[in-house]
Design a protein around this motif. Structure first.
Motif, PDB file in Angstrom:
ATOM      1  N   THR A 203       0.481  -2.259   1.179  1.00 19.62           N
ATOM      2  CA  THR A 203       0.766  -0.812   1.923  1.00 19.62           C
ATOM      3  C   THR A 203       0.295  -0.747   3.426  1.00 19.62           C
ATOM      4  O   THR A 203       0.535  -0.084   4.209  1.00 19.62           O
ATOM      5  CB  THR A 203      -0.650  -0.119   1.230  1.00 19.62           C
ATOM      6  OG1 THR A 203      -1.862  -0.752   1.378  1.00 19.62           O
ATOM      7  CG2 THR A 203      -0.073  -0.009  -0.289  1.00 19.62           C
ATOM      8  N   LEU A 226      -2.209  -2.821  -3.231  1.00 14.55           N
ATOM      9  CA  LEU A 226      -2.514  -1.520  -4.056  1.00 14.55           C
ATOM     10  C   LEU A 226      -1.630  -1.953  -5.380  1.00 14.55           C
ATOM     11  O   LEU A 226      -0.479  -2.228  -5.405  1.00 14.55           O
ATOM     12  CB  LEU A 226      -2.040  -0.441  -3.660  1.00 14.55           C
ATOM     13  CG  LEU A 226      -1.987   0.858  -4.413  1.00 14.55           C
ATOM     14  CD1 LEU A 226      -3.364   1.350  -4.490  1.00 14.55           C
ATOM     15  CD2 LEU A 226      -1.219   2.097  -3.623  1.00 14.55           C
ATOM     16  N   GLY A 230      -4.454   1.672  -9.262  1.00 10.67           N
ATOM     17  CA  GLY A 230      -5.073   2.201  -8.057  1.00 10.67           C
ATOM     18  C   GLY A 230      -6.012   1.612  -7.385  1.00 10.67           C
ATOM     19  O   GLY A 230      -6.749   2.030  -6.546  1.00 10.67           O
ATOM     20  N   GLU A 232      -7.636  -1.151  -4.814  1.00  5.98           N
ATOM     21  CA  GLU A 232      -7.096  -1.763  -3.516  1.00  5.98           C
ATOM     22  C   GLU A 232      -7.808  -3.029  -3.066  1.00  5.98           C
ATOM     23  O   GLU A 232      -8.971  -3.037  -3.264  1.00  5.98           O
ATOM     24  CB  GLU A 232      -7.138  -0.733  -2.370  1.00  5.98           C
ATOM     25  CG  GLU A 232      -6.392   0.380  -2.689  1.00  5.98           C
ATOM     26  CD  GLU A 232      -6.593   1.558  -1.574  1.00  5.98           C
ATOM     27  OE1 GLU A 232      -5.706   1.758  -0.730  1.00  5.98           O
ATOM     28  OE2 GLU A 232      -7.604   2.095  -1.602  1.00  5.98           O
ATOM     29  N   PRO A 297       2.428   2.815  -6.942  1.00  7.56           N
ATOM     30  CA  PRO A 297       2.534   3.770  -5.665  1.00  7.56           C
ATOM     31  C   PRO A 297       2.654   2.971  -4.585  1.00  7.56           C
ATOM     32  O   PRO A 297       2.463   2.108  -4.140  1.00  7.56           O
ATOM     33  CB  PRO A 297       1.423   4.542  -5.751  1.00  7.56           C
ATOM     34  CG  PRO A 297       0.289   3.958  -6.284  1.00  7.56           C
ATOM     35  CD  PRO A 297       0.844   2.815  -7.387  1.00  7.56           C
ATOM     36  N   GLN A 299       1.736   4.287  -1.598  1.00  2.00           N
ATOM     37  CA  GLN A 299       0.399   4.395  -0.653  1.00  2.00           C
ATOM     38  C   GLN A 299      -0.625   5.084  -1.546  1.00  2.00           C
ATOM     39  O   GLN A 299       0.039   5.980  -2.655  1.00  2.00           O
ATOM     40  CB  GLN A 299       0.760   5.245   0.431  1.00  2.00           C
ATOM     41  CG  GLN A 299      -0.458   5.222   1.355  1.00  2.00           C
ATOM     42  CD  GLN A 299      -1.012   3.780   1.780  1.00  2.00           C
ATOM     43  OE1 GLN A 299      -1.922   3.419   0.985  1.00  2.00           O
ATOM     44  NE2 GLN A 299      -0.674   3.080   2.769  1.00  2.00           N
ATOM     45  N   GLN A 300      -1.663   4.915  -1.317  1.00  2.00           N
ATOM     46  CA  GLN A 300      -2.860   5.711  -2.012  1.00  2.00           C
ATOM     47  C   GLN A 300      -3.604   6.535  -0.990  1.00  2.00           C
ATOM     48  O   GLN A 300      -4.457   5.638  -0.038  1.00  2.00           O
ATOM     49  CB  GLN A 300      -3.574   5.116  -3.018  1.00  2.00           C
ATOM     50  CG  GLN A 300      -4.832   5.570  -3.764  1.00  2.00           C
ATOM     51  CD  GLN A 300      -5.417   4.699  -4.659  1.00  2.00           C
ATOM     52  OE1 GLN A 300      -4.794   4.684  -5.775  1.00  2.00           O
ATOM     53  NE2 GLN A 300      -6.376   3.889  -4.165  1.00  2.00           N
ATOM     54  N   ASN A 302      -7.063   9.281   0.101  1.00  2.00           N
ATOM     55  CA  ASN A 302      -8.148   9.912  -0.513  1.00  2.00           C
ATOM     56  C   ASN A 302      -8.464  10.771   0.441  1.00  2.00           C
ATOM     57  O   ASN A 302      -9.411  10.950   1.391  1.00  2.00           O
ATOM     58  CB  ASN A 302      -9.519   8.921  -0.536  1.00  2.00           C
ATOM     59  CG  ASN A 302     -10.552   9.699  -0.976  1.00  2.00           C
ATOM     60  OD1 ASN A 302     -10.357  10.705  -1.881  1.00  2.00           O
ATOM     61  ND2 ASN A 302     -11.646   9.196  -0.639  1.00  2.00           N
ATOM     62  N   SER A 413       4.542  14.915  -0.908  1.00  2.00           N
ATOM     63  CA  SER A 413       3.492  14.816  -1.700  1.00  2.00           C
ATOM     64  C   SER A 413       2.942  16.246  -2.035  1.00  2.00           C
ATOM     65  O   SER A 413       3.232  17.275  -1.366  1.00  2.00           O
ATOM     66  CB  SER A 413       2.402  14.148  -0.945  1.00  2.00           C
ATOM     67  OG  SER A 413       1.755  14.794  -0.025  1.00  2.00           O
TER      68      SER A 413
END
Length: 628
Positions: A203, A226, A230, A232, A297, A299-300, A302, A413
């Motif tokens: 990522t 990643l 989920g 990392e 995914p 990218q993740q 938060n 998104s």
């Protein structure tokens, strides 16, 4: 409650069978690290026994009383590893079947053990040749029979030799375990695993950096991973390993990675939510997975609302998303090390009713910064998602880019879609408060409007926190003998030093704070002005940005006119041009200690010339409210 243990489970697990999911009994539980909350168990399959180490994520089972001596558990995820020359089962996941149960079978306890306790071993281990030990502890017997616990004393029996499955025959020592490493989730990685592999997407990829220390020159780079669950983690390469992997690792691609060393993550450099970091070595493998894995995914995030950034710790790493409402031109900044870099500052707002300054540094200015500038010039307000921005609390709260930061313009998104609906549905015109530049609220003109006399009579600024007000007033006088000061142009982190500098005999400038010399200094406004309205007058101080808004030119230009070009005529025209002009001043008012005297300091955060049309609408609205 009757329970049945898996026959030959210990031998099978030690032989590499990771799919057995055996049922075993816990004969002892011991806390071995209070700091990490890590526990060690002695488990039995009814005949053989084996030391087992619980992953920290399972410590809660013991603390909650779900796992204790005599419990029957099923091992769901585990690895047999060698720790300090001894075989240990690393338990990553398990479930309790029976909390308390009588001892099942005739477990082959260590020769000196009946109930199990642990004692630090001495340097002389000649009397413990038959008993297993782990982490400097050996298993001893407290008594042959413990009637109070109704635990039977067992005589040791000869454990039958384990016959390995056909896949591992004739391949040397069984402990070598040449089977391919099993893919495990990133969240399950820990330093006690002997063989592991992860499948993950890159990522982020850091720059190749070179360093010099007592051991010589070196180079290093890192990349973030990643997986589909989920999880990392960061992988770091040094020197020769950099040559192997730097060119083949690309952001967005999926790789199979194995044979690295896990060490505690260095949180001053690593913002990921993982206590470990992978250090790749000469034996490590990084293999590209040619087939795209859509379960992982790209990218993740938060995301945190901008309103929460106001209370975030300085230097913390955050993800934010917002609408870009303005962007400043690109400027060149001289860093503390003497190198030049580029900077852009933009403003973002979101549904929380707050806005924040985002500072772009280096390549971000010309890459994403230029694209954002072009969109805003076309009256398009883009959505910007920021991954791994750094919080700064200098003069309010702001966010800046670092090497690990990633920017996504108009991402696809759910958060971006919701933000766009809010902005187009009225959020564009909604008032927002800025948490940057001394956290001065960007008040609408009908919010907290005060008259000059009210500053004194209402005791503004004398509380624990500063008061923020908007005043419509006219500048009646500006001090011209000390309108600016010579400032340090060097960067400290992502902010300019700006401390006062002195000139040396050599002609260079010197900053005591940075302990550096340089040929050119910066010039920053420190305006002392008198403002008044129909109720009274007061003194205010205007610093750099607000000084430029009042006088319409930079402090350096004005300084050069007066002290280098000696153009008093032009200098006087600029000063007189700002006098007796009506402004809307956004003020910060706070009582401060000057020597032994408490004084109220009034600082101009923003100065806008009064727009007759806008001000007329404000007054009409005020009349309607008063007459309602």
């Amino acid at each position: 409650m009757a329970a049945s243990l898996t026959a030959n489970a210990i031998a099978a697990v030690n032989g590499g069978d990771l799919d057995l999911k055996p049922v075993v009994q816990v004969l002892d539980v011991k806390l071995i690290s209070a700091a990490q909350g890590r526990y060690r168990m002695l488990v039995s399959d009814g005949v053989a026994t084996q030391q087992a180490l619980l992953g920290t994520q399972l410590s809660g089972h013991v603390k909650a009383g779900k796992v204790k001596k005599s419990s029957v558990v099923q091992l769901l995820e585990y690895i047999s590893s060698t720790v300090q020359g001894r075989r240990v089962i690393i338990v990553l996941n398990m479930q309790t079947l029976v909390i308390e149960c009588e001892i099942i079978g005739n477990p082959n306890l260590p020769p000196e053990a009946a109930p199990i306790t642990l004692q630090a071993s001495s340097n002389n281990n000649s009397g413990n040749s038959g008993g297993p030990s782990l982490d400097g502890a050996r298993i001893i017997s407290s008594s042959a029979t413990n009637s109070s616990n109704n635990v039977q004393s067992f005589h040791p029996t000869v454990q039958p030799s384990y016959r390995p499955p056909p896949n591992y025959k004739n391949r040397g020592a069984i402990m070598k375990n040449e089977a391919p490493a099993r893919i495990i989730p990133i969240a399950s990685l820990n330093p006690y695993q002997g063989r592991w592999a992860i499948k993950a997407r890159v990522t982020a990829k850091g720059e190749l950096r070179r360093y010099n220390n007592a051991r010589g020159d070196g180079k290093v780079f890192s990349f973030d991973l990643l997986d589909s669950d989920g999880g990392e983690i960061r992988a770091t390469c040094f020197n020769a390993v950099v040559d192997r992997f730097y060119e083949i690792v690309d952001v967005g691609k999926v790789y199979m990675i194995s044979k690295g060393t896990l060490k505690p993550a260095r949180k001053s450099f690593n913002h990921l939510n993982n206590e470990w970091e992978i250090f790749l070595e000469a034996t490590s493998t990084v293999e590209l997975c040619p087939d795209e894995d859509n379960s992982i995914p790209t990218q993740q995030f938060n995301f945190r609302p901008i309103s929460e950034i106001e209370n975030a710790e300085n230097n913390s790493i955050v993800d934010i998303i917002g609408i870009v409402t303005s962007i400043n031109p690109l400027v060149t900044i001289l860093r503390k090390n003497g190198m030049e870099t580029q900077r852009r500052i933009l403003n973002m707002k979101d549904v929380s009713g707050r806005s924040v300054e985002l500072t772009l540094w280096g390549d971000f200015c010309n890459r994403e910064g230029r694209q954002l500038q072009e969109m805003l010039d076309s009256r398009v307000f883009p959505i910007l998602a920021v991954k791994a921005g750094k919080v700064n609390d200098f003069s309010g709260k702001s966010v800046g880019t670092i090497s690990a930061t990633q920017l996504y313009i108009n991402p696809n998104s759910s958060e971006a879609h919701s933000l766009r609906e809010w902005f187009d549905g009225g959020g564009k015109n909604a008032a927002s408060q800025s948490i940057s530049r001394d956290a001065m609220p960007e008040l609408s003109r009908n919010d907290n409007r005060k008259r000059v006399s009210q500053i004194k009579y209402e005791g503004l600024g004398r509380g624990d926190k500063p008061d923020w007000v908007t005043v419509k007033a006219t500048i009646s006088f500006i001090k011209t003998d000390t309108f600016c000061y010579t400032a340090c142009p060097l960067m400290i982190g992502d902010r300019q030093c700006s401390k006062k500098v002195t000139r040396l005999a050599s002609g260079n400038w010197c900053c005591d704070r940075c302990d550096k010399e340089f040929e050119e200094c910066d010039y920053r406004y420190l305006l002392q002005a008198q403002v008044q309205d129909h109720t009274g007058l007061t003194w205010v101080t205007a610093f750099q940005e607000s000084g430029e808004e009042i006088l319409g030119c930079s402090a350096k230009e004005l300084y050069m006119l007066k002290y280098e070009e000696h153009d008093d005529t032009r200098f006087g025209e600029i000063i007189r041009g700002s006098l007796f002009q009506q402004y809307l001043f956004k003020l910060k008012i706070k009582e401060e200690l000057f020597g032994d005297e408490q004084r109220v300091k009034i600082t101009v955060i923003k100065a806008e010339k009064v727009n007759p049309s806008t001000e007329s609408r404000y007054l009409l609205d005020l009349i309607l409210k008063l007459s309602a």
